[in-house]
Design a protein around this motif. Structure first.
Motif, PDB file in Angstrom:
ATOM      1  N   VAL A 220     -38.262 -56.566   7.211  1.00 54.58           N
ATOM      2  CA  VAL A 220     -38.809 -55.308   7.739  1.00 54.58           C
ATOM      3  C   VAL A 220     -39.376 -55.521   9.140  1.00 54.58           C
ATOM      4  CG1 VAL A 220     -40.514 -53.490   7.361  1.00 54.58           C
ATOM      5  CG2 VAL A 220     -39.363 -54.552   5.400  1.00 54.58           C
ATOM      6  N   SER A 222     -41.383 -54.406  12.654  1.00 58.09           N
ATOM      7  CA  SER A 222     -42.561 -53.580  12.937  1.00 58.09           C
ATOM      8  C   SER A 222     -43.025 -53.913  14.352  1.00 58.09           C
ATOM      9  CB  SER A 222     -43.701 -53.881  11.954  1.00 58.09           C
ATOM     10  OG  SER A 222     -44.382 -55.078  12.313  1.00 58.09           O
ATOM     11  N   ALA A 232     -46.575 -51.904   7.722  1.00 54.40           N
ATOM     12  CA  ALA A 232     -45.354 -52.395   7.082  1.00 54.40           C
ATOM     13  C   ALA A 232     -45.667 -53.101   5.771  1.00 54.40           C
ATOM     14  CB  ALA A 232     -44.626 -53.344   8.036  1.00 54.40           C
TER      15      ALA A 232
END
Length: 347
Positions: A220, A222, A232
């Motif tokens: 992920v 961010s 996140a």
């Protein structure tokens, strides 16, 4: 009319030396006797002489300034890096022109142009995350000495100064796997930056060595900020199939992850093991103290400045890059107790 500017000739007459001797004193030449140097300096102080750096620059065709362009100096990593750059350049009598691109290629282009207009002898650039070789081509065309710091740009010929991000992230991931982690995630960092790409690659290599993969849901991006890591992590840790270990893009992102864990009642080092990247000063003062990959930003800044000075002095010399091997700094956030590991393990 105002008082006329004090000149080298005035100083020379007051100190009873030649104008050439005064010039040698200004250049810190070892050819001048200490007693003569002291007499000249005393005359400068008495007369109020101020060195005209602009005129000297015209004569030497050097401004003795260097542009430093980073993403955001409010990030502690870049603050430490800037201190290292400034220290090394100050030793060489060079002043830093500091600018922030805030991950904007348009802002980056404006700043590089302005720094050239002010006559910077060279540039140190941490490129915005979506910078392309085409964006930096004007620097090559204009033959501006420059180095890329922390991030490189594919296809751009400038030397690169930074850490081996693949090796560092692989070591952090292997350490978590040795703790029995089964669901490793990689969190944070701007999606299109070379640093994030290489750090994710290091995570994937460590997992592949154990016949595992990194699912897209556990990678992920961010913003590389505390807030970015916090938001996140909240999303990731609220999932039913949450990770039991998180390799963070940076220490600052990891600080946000620790905040999210605290808010959700998740025990760091037990329920979720966390590592950072950078080893900025604040990492050791977190609770729990952050296990991280040390790339020593101040030393990195010093090395980058020294390489740029050589590049400025020998613009036609071979390009010199400097990629350092990072170290894993083991603390408590990965689940280790202080007595189980020395603070630093060579990667």
């Amino acid at each position: 009319m105002g008082k006329a500017r004090v000149t080298l000739a005035d100083v020379a007459a007051d100190a009873k030396v030649s104008r050439a001797t005064v010039s040698l004193v200004l250049r810190e030449s070892p050819l001048v006797a200490d007693s003569t140097r002291a007499r000249v300096r005393a005359s400068m102080d008495r007369l109020g002489y101020v060195y005209h750096r602009g005129a000297a620059s015209l004569r030497s065709r050097r401004s003795h300034t260097v542009g430093l362009l980073v993403t955001d100096v409010s990030n502690p990593f870049f603050a430490e890096l800037t201190v290292g750059v400034e220290a090394a350049l100050a030793d060489a009598g060079i002043v830093v022109l500091l600018g922030h691109n805030y991950e904007s290629t348009a802002k980056q282009a404006d700043l590089t142009r302005v720094m050239q207009e002010y006559g910077a002898d060279g540039l140190l650039i941490t490129p915005a995350h979506d910078t392309t070789a085409a964006d930096l081509r004007p620097l090559v065309t204009a033959r501006v000495p420059h180095l890329l710091v922390v991030r490189y740009v594919d296809g751009h010929p400038a030397p690169y100064v930074g850490a081996d991000n693949v090796v560092g992230a692989r070591a952090a991931t292997e350490h978590l796997l040795e703790h029995g982690a089964r669901k490793v995630a990689f969190l944070g960092g701007p999606e299109r930056s070379s640093a994030r790409y290489d750090r994710q690659r290091g995570v994937e290599e460590a997992l592949a060595a154990r016949r595992r993969t990194l699912p897209a849901s556990r990678s992920v991006p961010s913003p590389a900020t505390r807030q970015g890591g916090y938001e996140a992590a909240l999303d990731m840790l609220r999932r039913k199939d949450r990770p039991d270990a998180i390799v963070c893009y940076s220490d600052v992102v990891a600080f946000g992850v620790l905040l999210a864990c605290e808010e959700l009642g998740i025990r760091v080092g037990e329920d979720v093991r966390v590592t950072g990247f950078d080893d900025i000063a604040e990492s050791a003062m977190q609770h729990p103290a952050l296990t991280t990959v040390a790339i020593r930003p101040r030393e990195l800044g010093e090395r980058a400045a020294q390489l740029l000075i050589r590049r400025i002095e020998r613009p036609d010399g071979p390009p010199e890059s400097d990629v350092s091997v990072p170290q894993l700094v083991v603390r408590a956030s990965c689940g280790c107790r202080p007595e189980e590991h020395s603070e630093k393990e060579t990667v």
